[in-house]
Design a protein around this motif. Structure first.
Motif, PDB file in Angstrom:
ATOM      1  N   ILE A  91       0.775  -1.313  -0.025  1.00 16.71           N
ATOM      2  CA  ILE A  91      -0.020  -0.017  -0.141  1.00 16.71           C
ATOM      3  C   ILE A  91       0.766   1.253  -0.120  1.00 16.71           C
ATOM      4  N   LYS A  92       0.770   2.007  -0.841  1.00 21.04           N
ATOM      5  CA  LYS A  92       1.376   3.406  -0.967  1.00 21.04           C
ATOM      6  C   LYS A  92       0.564   4.786  -0.734  1.00 21.04           C
ATOM      7  N   GLY A  93      -0.733   4.603  -0.813  1.00 20.39           N
ATOM      8  CA  GLY A  93      -1.380   5.602  -0.688  1.00 20.39           C
ATOM      9  C   GLY A  93      -2.901   5.354  -0.437  1.00 20.39           C
ATOM     10  N   ILE A  94      -3.727   6.332   0.061  1.00 14.16           N
ATOM     11  CA  ILE A  94      -5.017   6.025   0.381  1.00 14.16           C
ATOM     12  C   ILE A  94      -5.876   7.326  -0.085  1.00 14.16           C
ATOM     13  N   ASP A  95      -7.034   7.055  -0.233  1.00 10.58           N
ATOM     14  CA  ASP A  95      -8.126   8.272  -0.368  1.00 10.58           C
ATOM     15  C   ASP A  95      -9.446   8.147   0.408  1.00 10.58           C
ATOM     16  N   LEU A 111      -5.346   4.269   9.503  1.00 14.68           N
ATOM     17  CA  LEU A 111      -5.561   2.938   8.819  1.00 14.68           C
ATOM     18  C   LEU A 111      -4.714   1.967   9.329  1.00 14.68           C
ATOM     19  N   ASP A 112      -5.046   0.626   9.582  1.00 15.13           N
ATOM     20  CA  ASP A 112      -4.506  -0.584  10.009  1.00 15.13           C
ATOM     21  C   ASP A 112      -4.531  -1.549   8.936  1.00 15.13           C
ATOM     22  N   ALA A 113      -3.455  -2.423   8.889  1.00 11.56           N
ATOM     23  CA  ALA A 113      -3.411  -3.572   7.792  1.00 11.56           C
ATOM     24  C   ALA A 113      -2.772  -4.789   8.595  1.00 11.56           C
ATOM     25  N   ALA A 114      -3.144  -5.617   7.830  1.00 10.78           N
ATOM     26  CA  ALA A 114      -2.753  -7.182   8.234  1.00 10.78           C
ATOM     27  C   ALA A 114      -2.547  -8.075   6.980  1.00 10.78           C
ATOM     28  N   VAL A 130      -1.510  -3.819  12.096  1.00 14.49           N
ATOM     29  CA  VAL A 130      -0.451  -2.823  12.292  1.00 14.49           C
ATOM     30  C   VAL A 130      -0.773  -1.443  11.737  1.00 14.49           C
ATOM     31  N   GLU A 131      -0.639  -0.480  12.672  1.00 11.17           N
ATOM     32  CA  GLU A 131      -0.985   0.941  12.036  1.00 11.17           C
ATOM     33  C   GLU A 131      -0.226   1.285  10.898  1.00 11.17           C
ATOM     34  N   ILE A 132      -0.626   1.638   9.787  1.00 11.59           N
ATOM     35  CA  ILE A 132       0.272   1.958   8.545  1.00 11.59           C
ATOM     36  C   ILE A 132      -0.066   3.639   8.486  1.00 11.59           C
ATOM     37  N   LEU A 133      -0.924   4.162   9.059  1.00 12.19           N
ATOM     38  CA  LEU A 133      -1.438   5.476   8.925  1.00 12.19           C
ATOM     39  C   LEU A 133      -1.831   5.973  10.075  1.00 12.19           C
ATOM     40  N   PRO A 134      -1.093   6.909  10.952  1.00 20.77           N
ATOM     41  CA  PRO A 134      -1.586   7.187  12.130  1.00 20.77           C
ATOM     42  C   PRO A 134      -2.919   8.281  12.055  1.00 20.77           C
ATOM     43  N   GLN A 135      -3.352   8.766  12.849  1.00 22.47           N
ATOM     44  CA  GLN A 135      -4.710   9.729  12.656  1.00 22.47           C
ATOM     45  C   GLN A 135      -4.278  10.709  11.883  1.00 22.47           C
ATOM     46  N   ARG A 136      -5.302  11.124  11.003  1.00 28.19           N
ATOM     47  CA  ARG A 136      -5.184  12.335  10.336  1.00 28.19           C
ATOM     48  C   ARG A 136      -6.811  13.098  10.201  1.00 28.19           C
ATOM     49  N   GLU A 139     -11.190  16.275   6.033  1.00 29.77           N
ATOM     50  CA  GLU A 139     -11.885  17.426   5.554  1.00 29.77           C
ATOM     51  C   GLU A 139     -13.286  16.854   4.951  1.00 29.77           C
ATOM     52  N   ALA A 140     -14.465  17.541   5.217  1.00 31.14           N
ATOM     53  CA  ALA A 140     -15.688  17.243   4.725  1.00 31.14           C
ATOM     54  C   ALA A 140     -15.894  17.612   3.254  1.00 31.14           C
ATOM     55  N   HIS A 141     -16.759  16.640   2.526  1.00 28.61           N
ATOM     56  CA  HIS A 141     -16.687  16.759   1.203  1.00 28.61           C
ATOM     57  C   HIS A 141     -15.691  17.065   0.418  1.00 28.61           C
ATOM     58  N   SER A 142     -14.750  16.026   0.534  1.00 29.03           N
ATOM     59  CA  SER A 142     -13.306  16.243  -0.122  1.00 29.03           C
ATOM     60  C   SER A 142     -12.658  14.896   0.099  1.00 29.03           C
ATOM     61  N   GLN A 143     -11.651  14.697  -1.101  1.00 28.24           N
ATOM     62  CA  GLN A 143     -10.846  13.705  -1.178  1.00 28.24           C
ATOM     63  C   GLN A 143      -9.756  13.918  -0.002  1.00 28.24           C
ATOM     64  N   ASN A 144      -9.468  13.034   0.832  1.00 33.64           N
ATOM     65  CA  ASN A 144      -8.250  13.153   1.843  1.00 33.64           C
ATOM     66  C   ASN A 144      -7.455  12.004   1.380  1.00 33.64           C
ATOM     67  N   LEU A 145      -6.210  12.630   0.741  1.00 30.56           N
ATOM     68  CA  LEU A 145      -5.160  11.685   0.171  1.00 30.56           C
ATOM     69  C   LEU A 145      -4.005  11.901   1.115  1.00 30.56           C
ATOM     70  N   PHE A 146      -3.509  10.561   1.311  1.00 35.98           N
ATOM     71  CA  PHE A 146      -2.191  10.724   2.163  1.00 35.98           C
ATOM     72  C   PHE A 146      -1.259   9.575   1.472  1.00 35.98           C
ATOM     73  N   ARG A 147       0.060   9.866   1.560  1.00 33.19           N
ATOM     74  CA  ARG A 147       1.046   8.611   0.988  1.00 33.19           C
ATOM     75  C   ARG A 147       1.241   7.629   2.347  1.00 33.19           C
ATOM     76  N   ILE A 148       1.469   6.744   2.035  1.00 34.86           N
ATOM     77  CA  ILE A 148       1.790   5.741   3.211  1.00 34.86           C
ATOM     78  C   ILE A 148       3.117   4.942   2.965  1.00 34.86           C
ATOM     79  N   PRO A 149       4.184   5.087   3.804  1.00 33.11           N
ATOM     80  CA  PRO A 149       5.398   4.644   3.855  1.00 33.11           C
ATOM     81  C   PRO A 149       5.531   3.243   4.111  1.00 33.11           C
ATOM     82  N   SER A 150       4.711   2.390   3.434  1.00 34.75           N
ATOM     83  CA  SER A 150       4.849   0.607   3.781  1.00 34.75           C
ATOM     84  C   SER A 150       5.437   0.177   2.714  1.00 34.75           C
ATOM     85  N   LEU A 151       6.108  -0.649   3.053  1.00 43.44           N
ATOM     86  CA  LEU A 151       7.088  -1.780   2.120  1.00 43.44           C
ATOM     87  C   LEU A 151       6.387  -3.047   2.256  1.00 43.44           C
ATOM     88  N   THR A 152       5.599  -3.601   3.221  1.00 44.19           N
ATOM     89  CA  THR A 152       5.197  -4.850   3.489  1.00 44.19           C
ATOM     90  C   THR A 152       3.895  -5.063   2.534  1.00 44.19           C
TER      91      THR A 152
END
Length: 342
Positions: A91-95, A111-114, A130-136, A139-152
């Motif tokens: 996983i490299k990113g999330i919306d 976001l957690d992953a297993a 495993v938590e791969i993205l801590p709390q962020r 924004e309402a009525h929006s795309q909330n996009l974040f990179r995820i630094p995971s290699l697994t």
């Protein structure tokens, strides 16, 4: 409307939505979906809003929405939803898209992953999460996009929303990780299929629809569910380069123009290469696999005898050329993995 966020462009052009319903993604369980069901999270599009549509529980919403959390007596401080990825991967990113959730979006999410072998073990408190993205903040009525630094490589994700609210869509962008454990030795497989790790990585144009539609499961549902370019006004042609899920031979090809009746290409050709760098289009070593061949409208073209390459020669990428432009709904490239030819 999709935003012009550069992260969205980066994710959609170079990565795959591993959780999408169309590639086999599935919502397994959630803490609460009183107002709107969790299954909406992985449906196509960004969700719609119908002003006067209500259910017996309240306003109909095209997403996942839990009830208000105040006054709860269950000790839960947030809501959550567990999903099985249609394609296990890195996983490299999330919306987290809150489209149309204006006054009822969550305050924050994490976001957690297993990596789980059995959906039955995907409970909320399973120790492999495993938590791969801590709390962020959300924004309402929006795309909330974040990179995820995971290699697994992961097989499941858990979306946590704080404290409650609604999310229209969840996109989990990443790179497929295919183990091939379910493929029998010597089995002919579609090496280009997105579910086998294939990915459309470059193209000349995708004005009307996305290049990775070519590799999706099943036949196209309509004309938008394919790859379609705008009309060319020069003497060039359109093309798309596909990285195969595994290096392998090319023994059978399907080019499907399903639903393209007045805008299919006149002809196509298929080339292939074995390469391990990024300069694919400029590379001079492309080899013709299927020469210039006439196409028909709204038709599934099966090509076996037309293939001129050695049936045991292996490739890592293919390039589909269409002359001069138009739409193709699906491309299938069947072959044997290099490991099975040794």
């Amino acid at each position: 409307m999709i935003t012009d966020n550069p992260l969205h462009t980066e994710f959609t052009r170079s990565l795959i939505d591993l959780a999408a319903e169309r590639v086999g993604g599935e919502t397994l369980t959630c803490s609460d979906d009183f107002f709107a069901p969790m299954e909406n999270l992985i449906k196509p599009g960004r969700g719609v809003f119908i002003a006067d549509k209500y259910t017996d529980r309240g306003k109909w919403m095209d997403g996942w929405e839990s009830r208000r959390s105040f006054g709860r007596d269950n000790g839960r401080d947030h809501d959550w939803c567990i999903l099985r990825l249609g394609i296990p991967g890195i996983i490299k990113g999330i919306d987290v898209d809150t489209n149309h959730f204006r006054g009822n979006a969550p305050l924050a999410f994490s976001l957690d992953a297993a990596c789980l072998n059995d959906d039955g073990f995907a409970g909320k408190n399973h120790p492999e999460w495993v938590e791969i993205l801590p709390q962020r903040l959300v924004e309402a009525h929006s795309q909330n996009l974040f990179r995820i630094p995971s290699l697994t490589p992961w097989s499941h994700v858990r979306l946590n929303i704080y404290p409650d609210g609604g999310v229209a869509r969840l996109r989990v962008y990443g790179q497929p990780h295919i183990t091939w454990s379910s493929v029998l030795t010597g089995e002919l497989v579609d090496l280009a299929a997105i579910t086998n790790g294939g990915q459309a990585i470059q193209c000349s144009d995708m004005f009307f629809s996305d290049k990775n539609n070519l590799l999706m499961p099943g036949r196209a549902t309509n004309m938008s569910d394919g790859w379609e370019t705008k009309r060319r006004r020069d003497n060039q042609y359109d093309w798309v380069i596909i990285k195969l899920g595994a290096e392998g031979s090319i023994n059978k090809v399907i080019v499907d123009t399903n639903h393209f009746k007045g805008n299919y290409p006149d002809r196509f050709s298929l080339e292939a290469i074995t390469a391990h760098n990024d300069d694919f289009y400029q590379n001079k070593n492309w080899q013709t696999i299927i020469p210039d061949t006439k196409l028909m409208a709204h038709h599934e073209h099966l090509l076996i005898s037309e293939i001129i390459a050695d049936p045991r020669q292996t490739f890592t990428h293919v390039r589909l050329n269409i002359f001069p432009d138009g739409g193709i709904s699906r491309l299938r490239v069947f072959g044997y993995r290099k490991e099975d030819l040794l």
